[in-house]
Motif scaffolding. Structure first.
Motif: not given
Length: 326
Positions: A183, A186-187, A190, A192, A220, A223-224
């Motif tokens: 977490l 990904i915070e 960015d 992909q 989460l 998505q991240g």
């Protein structure tokens, strides 16, 4: 050797025969387990099927040395825990059995480790001694023989660079990490990833974040990272085997491991599939300790042998791998 029989299991008949052999071995050679069985009125000769084998409460690993051999201890694995909490200890006398178990288990679900670059983000485990997870991942990193495989503690910029390079080279990647660290990643960035990149969470916030349910965590993370699903690993200090999930939190066991669910009010009663209760584990690789363990996890099983972890019993210590609070 009994270990060779364990890793040769191919069907339910093999599993049943081997489980009974392992039970008799541990009843005979583990005094604590024998006393536990005797208090339940169960003896070596009274057990005819694996479903009748008593499961030792996992708390025993906090207060006793659980071994079924006179061989010397080669490694002590310990559970994570906050200050003041008594941690479990697993006295391992034969590391080759553990290595064979996690190597064969990984291959069973994912194929050859040499096909993957393994990137590990396990800060809370690396910051202490005695982690069986770190031992496993470290071995798989070396087995992969990939130059960019390795642990990333605080080198998150290096991790992102490695991910981008590997994706550009169409390399197969496993990013394995504790939940709070994934977490954090990904915070901060960015990201992909390629849809085929395997992101595997080992669960637990380790006091770094508020515990959240698995569905929210996976939402989460998908998505991240931009991946369609999140894989999971389910293991614990007291075991020598792991179950894996390739999405949706549904776990499958290797051939020498089984999960059942017990009635929370009657530990000797095994519930039907689909019912929620306490998770019991048979890990036949755990020959020299105890293969039959009643965990403090809540879950349910399904007709195909898979299972789901739903949380923990009230007042249980938050510890181990992939344990999400309700």
């Amino acid at each position: 050797m009994l270990s060779e029989t364990v890793f040769s299991i191919e069907n339910e008949e093999d599993f049943e025969k081997t489980a009974i052999r392992v039970f008799k071995h541990q009843y005979t050679n583990c005094a604590i387990y024998q006393r536990f069985c005797n208090l339940l009125g169960i003896t070596q000769t009274s057990v005819k099927e694996s479903k009748n084998i008593p499961h030792l409460p996992i708390e025993f690993f906090k207060y006793s040395k659980i071994t079924s051999t006179q061989s010397s201890v080669k490694q002590i694995f310990s559970s994570s825990g906050t200050t003041g909490i008594i941690t479990s200890k697993h006295y391992v006398t034969d590391l080759s059995i553990y290595e064979k178990s996690f190597r064969k288990g990984f291959q069973h679900f994912y194929g050859n480790i040499t096909d993957y670059t393994v990137l590990a983000l396990l800060p809370s485990y690396l910051e202490r001694e005695g982690s069986s997870l770190v031992y496993m991942v470290d071995t798989l990193i070396r087995d992969s023989q990939q130059p960019k495989s390795g642990f990333y503690l605080d080198e998150l910029d290096d991790l992102i660079t490695s991910l981008k390079t590997l994706i550009s080279q169409n390399k197969k990647i496993i990013l394995i990490g504790v939940s709070f660290a994934l977490l954090d990643l990904i915070e901060k960035y960015d990201i992909q990833l390629h849809p085929d990149t395997i992101v595997m969470e080992t669960g637990g916030m380790k006091g770094r974040r508020k515990e959240i349910i698995r569905e929210e965590l996976h939402k989460l993370l998908t998505q991240g990272f931009g991946t369609p699903r999140i894989h999971s690993e389910y293991g614990m200090t007291e075991l020598l085997s792991q179950a894996y999930s390739n999405g949706n939190g549904i776990f499958n066991c290797p051939p020498w491991m089984r999960v059942s669910v017990r009635d929370p009010e009657d530990a000797l009663t095994i519930l039907e599939t689909g019912k929620t209760g306490g998770i019991n584990i048979i890990d036949l690789a755990n020959i020299n300790s105890c293969s039959f363990i009643a965990t403090q996890d809540l879950g349910k099983t399904y007709t195909n042998g898979s299972f789901e972890v739903l949380g923990r019993f009230d007042h249980s210590d938050i510890r181990g791998c992939n344990l999400m609070s309700l």
